[in-house]
Enzyme design. Structure first.
Site, PDB file in Angstrom:
ATOM      1  CB  CYS A 140      -0.829  -0.228   0.975  1.00  0.00           C
ATOM      2  SG  CYS A 140      -1.923  -1.345   1.192  1.00  0.00           S
TER       3      CYS A 140
ATOM      4  CG  HIS B 220      -2.967   3.369   2.087  1.00  0.00           C
ATOM      5  ND1 HIS B 220      -4.016   3.031   1.189  1.00  0.00           N
ATOM      6  CD2 HIS B 220      -3.304   2.358   3.499  1.00  0.00           C
ATOM      7  CE1 HIS B 220      -4.033   2.017   1.543  1.00  0.00           C
ATOM      8  NE2 HIS B 220      -3.639   1.460   2.626  1.00  0.00           N
TER       9      HIS B 220
ATOM     10  CG  ASN C 180      -6.962  -0.857   1.651  1.00  0.00           C
ATOM     11  OD1 ASN C 180      -5.678  -0.111   0.817  1.00  0.00           O
ATOM     12  ND2 ASN C 180      -5.886  -0.739   2.692  1.00  0.00           N
TER      13      ASN C 180
HETATM   14  N1  COA Z   1     -18.153  -8.072  10.205  1.00  0.00           N
HETATM   15  C1  COA Z   1     -18.472  -8.556  11.614  1.00  0.00           C
HETATM   16  N2  COA Z   1     -17.673  -9.361  12.195  1.00  0.00           N
HETATM   17  C2  COA Z   1     -16.428  -8.937  12.551  1.00  0.00           C
HETATM   18  C3  COA Z   1     -16.417  -8.683  10.640  1.00  0.00           C
HETATM   19  C4  COA Z   1     -16.787  -8.197   9.707  1.00  0.00           C
HETATM   20  N3  COA Z   1     -16.427  -7.850   8.753  1.00  0.00           N
HETATM   21  N4  COA Z   1     -14.253  -9.146  11.187  1.00  0.00           N
HETATM   22  C5  COA Z   1     -14.551  -9.077  11.925  1.00  0.00           C
HETATM   23  N5  COA Z   1     -15.455  -9.380  12.891  1.00  0.00           N
HETATM   24  C6  COA Z   1     -15.552  -9.718  13.878  1.00  0.00           C
HETATM   25  C7  COA Z   1     -14.095 -10.199  14.811  1.00  0.00           C
HETATM   26  O1  COA Z   1     -14.358 -12.022  14.256  1.00  0.00           O
HETATM   27  C8  COA Z   1     -14.520 -10.180  16.400  1.00  0.00           C
HETATM   28  O2  COA Z   1     -15.286 -11.171  16.643  1.00  0.00           O
HETATM   29  P1  COA Z   1     -15.469 -11.441  18.688  1.00  0.00           P
HETATM   30  O3  COA Z   1     -15.345 -10.139  19.089  1.00  0.00           O
HETATM   31  O4  COA Z   1     -16.779 -12.294  18.534  1.00  0.00           O
HETATM   32  O5  COA Z   1     -13.765 -12.410  18.266  1.00  0.00           O
HETATM   33  C9  COA Z   1     -15.169  -8.598  16.040  1.00  0.00           C
HETATM   34  O6  COA Z   1     -15.587  -7.783  14.937  1.00  0.00           O
HETATM   35  C10 COA Z   1     -13.726  -7.528  16.416  1.00  0.00           C
HETATM   36  O7  COA Z   1     -12.593  -7.794  15.342  1.00  0.00           O
HETATM   37  P2  COA Z   1     -11.968  -6.502  15.551  1.00  0.00           P
HETATM   38  O8  COA Z   1     -10.562  -7.574  14.401  1.00  0.00           O
HETATM   39  O9  COA Z   1     -11.113  -6.844  17.211  1.00  0.00           O
HETATM   40  O10 COA Z   1     -12.633  -5.731  15.449  1.00  0.00           O
HETATM   41  P3  COA Z   1     -11.353  -4.324  15.513  1.00  0.00           P
HETATM   42  O11 COA Z   1     -12.318  -3.341  15.503  1.00  0.00           O
HETATM   43  O12 COA Z   1     -10.311  -4.428  15.291  1.00  0.00           O
HETATM   44  O13 COA Z   1     -11.693  -4.171  13.209  1.00  0.00           O
HETATM   45  C11 COA Z   1     -10.407  -4.428  11.208  1.00  0.00           C
HETATM   46  C12 COA Z   1     -11.210  -4.668  12.565  1.00  0.00           C
HETATM   47  C13 COA Z   1      -9.808  -5.300  10.123  1.00  0.00           C
HETATM   48  C14 COA Z   1     -11.425  -3.153  10.887  1.00  0.00           C
HETATM   49  C15 COA Z   1      -9.113  -2.882  11.726  1.00  0.00           C
HETATM   50  O14 COA Z   1      -7.979  -4.144  12.967  1.00  0.00           O
HETATM   51  C16 COA Z   1      -8.692  -2.487  10.853  1.00  0.00           C
HETATM   52  O15 COA Z   1      -9.055  -1.192   9.893  1.00  0.00           O
HETATM   53  N6  COA Z   1      -7.105  -2.881  11.053  1.00  0.00           N
HETATM   54  C17 COA Z   1      -6.295  -2.562   9.975  1.00  0.00           C
HETATM   55  C18 COA Z   1      -6.425  -2.617   8.825  1.00  0.00           C
HETATM   56  C19 COA Z   1      -6.188  -2.240   7.271  1.00  0.00           C
HETATM   57  O16 COA Z   1      -5.506  -1.050   7.426  1.00  0.00           O
HETATM   58  N7  COA Z   1      -5.316  -3.183   6.546  1.00  0.00           N
HETATM   59  C20 COA Z   1      -4.757  -3.093   5.217  1.00  0.00           C
HETATM   60  C21 COA Z   1      -3.228  -2.386   5.881  1.00  0.00           C
HETATM   61  S1  COA Z   1      -2.456  -1.471   4.557  1.00  0.00           S
END
Ligand code: COA
Length: 321
Positions: free
Chosen positions: A111, A248, A278
């Protein structure tokens, strides 16, 4: 002489999938995706390819710059989703455009790829090796995503953005801060195809994108403000002097956190994540091209472009429009 952007363009696939549609594929909801990420829809390729999106965006950027393809001296495509392992996407775009005089190659910095391309082009232009470059970020992330994994499939989209840079005495790239930390590569990765040769047969299936979302989130909210501050310091500028911060487009909450950390109003942080999700290396040049097309960028505006991604990699670039 510095590298100055003189034309931009972007190309998005025609098909869009909204969050409701994704909730028919995996256990998720529009509410969860919108609240946690800011994403409402994403473009996905049907007929298009990484090469066709890249060439489409590049053609528009060349037209905006008033340049012929034969004039391009350096052609860089930042991508992790080329259509062929070899040749590079850049060589295929060169053929599509007829950029017969260009030196063409791809770079893989995920990215952060577009910022790495700017970094390379600026160095070549400052040293006098080349007078111009066509920089493209192009991705079809939808082919790397495991469409049964709700933790990743809701986050990504396809698209391409391009910018033509040319040597200029005034304006252009003022300062950059860029870095990599390979020791954290496992936080966000996608395995290559398995080895299956006469003396070894790996049984793993083809790789899909794997990510520790929370680790990436923590890395981004810590590193992005630091590298922006570093680039601003090198530029001798204060955060208030910046017209727009183009970050980004990975997560709306990451962008809001960076705005808060820099003590800058959110209005200075344009977003298209709601429509494009993204798009990895394409994210920054798509946003830039859309703002340019909407007439939001004016000569003398000071911009910061900043991103982060797999590697881990990151970067920030201060430039004058
Ligand atoms: N829909 C519903 N629930 C979801 C889900 C989805 N698409 N994806 C994950 N969950 C659930 C998880 O299983 C978890 O459930 P649990 O509490 O029962 O275990 C819960 O939601 C919370 O998950 P978590 O990973 O703690 O959520 P979060 O608030 O950290 O959000 C992201 C997840 C991926 C959106 C966030 O961590 C993020 O944006 N990270 C950066 C990723 C990124 O930028 N990547 C590209 C880099 S270039």
């Amino acid at each position: 002489m510095k590298a100055k952007i003189i034309g931009t363009g972007c190309q998005l696939p025609a098909y869009t999938a909204d969050n409701e549609y994704l909730s028919t594929l995996v256990e998720t909801s529009d509410e969860w995706i919108t609240e946690r990420t800011g994403i409402r829809m994403r473009h996905l390729v049907q007929e298009e390819t990484t090469t066709s999106l890249a060439a489409g965006a590049a053609g528009k950027a060349l037209a905006a710059a008033g340049m012929q393809a034969e004039e391009v001296e350096l052609l860089i495509v930042a991508t992790i989703t080329g259509d062929t392992e070899t040749p590079s996407t850049a060589c295929r775009v060169q053929a599509e455009l007829g950029a017969v005089n260009a030196v063409a190659f791809d770079i893989n910095a995920a990215c952060s790829g577009f910022l790495y391309a700017v970094h390379i082009a600026d160095a070549f232009i400052r040293s006098g090796v080349y007078k111009n470059a066509l920089l493209i970020g192009a991705e079809t992330l939808s082919k790397l995503v495991d469409w049964t994994d709700r933790g990743t499939c809701v986050l990504f989209g396809d698209g391409a953005g391009a910018a033509v840079v040319a040597a200029a005495e005034r304006g252009g790239v003022v300062a950059q801060s860029i870095g990599s930390n390979g020791s954290k590569w496992e936080v966000l990765s996608c395995a290559a195809r398995p080895v299956r040769n006469p003396v070894r047969r790996d049984e793993e299936p083809c790789g899909y994108l794997r990510m520790d979302g929370q680790e990436v989130f923590k890395f981004a909210v810590k590193t992005v403000p630091l590298c922006i501050e570093d680039a601003l310091e090198k530029a001798g500028m204060h955060p208030e002097e910046i017209t727009y911060y183009l970050l980004h487009q990975a997560n709306k909450r990451i962008i809001q956190s960076v705005a808060k950390r820099l003590k800058q109003p959110e209005e200075k942080f344009p977003m298209n994540i709601d429509r494009c999700a993204n798009t990895s290396a394409a994210s920054l040049p798509i946003l830039l091209a859309q703002m340019d097309a909407e007439g939001k960028l004016h000569p003398g505006d000071k911009l910061v472009l900043s991103g982060f991604g797999a590697g881990l990699t990151w970067g920030a670039c201060v430039l004058e429009w």
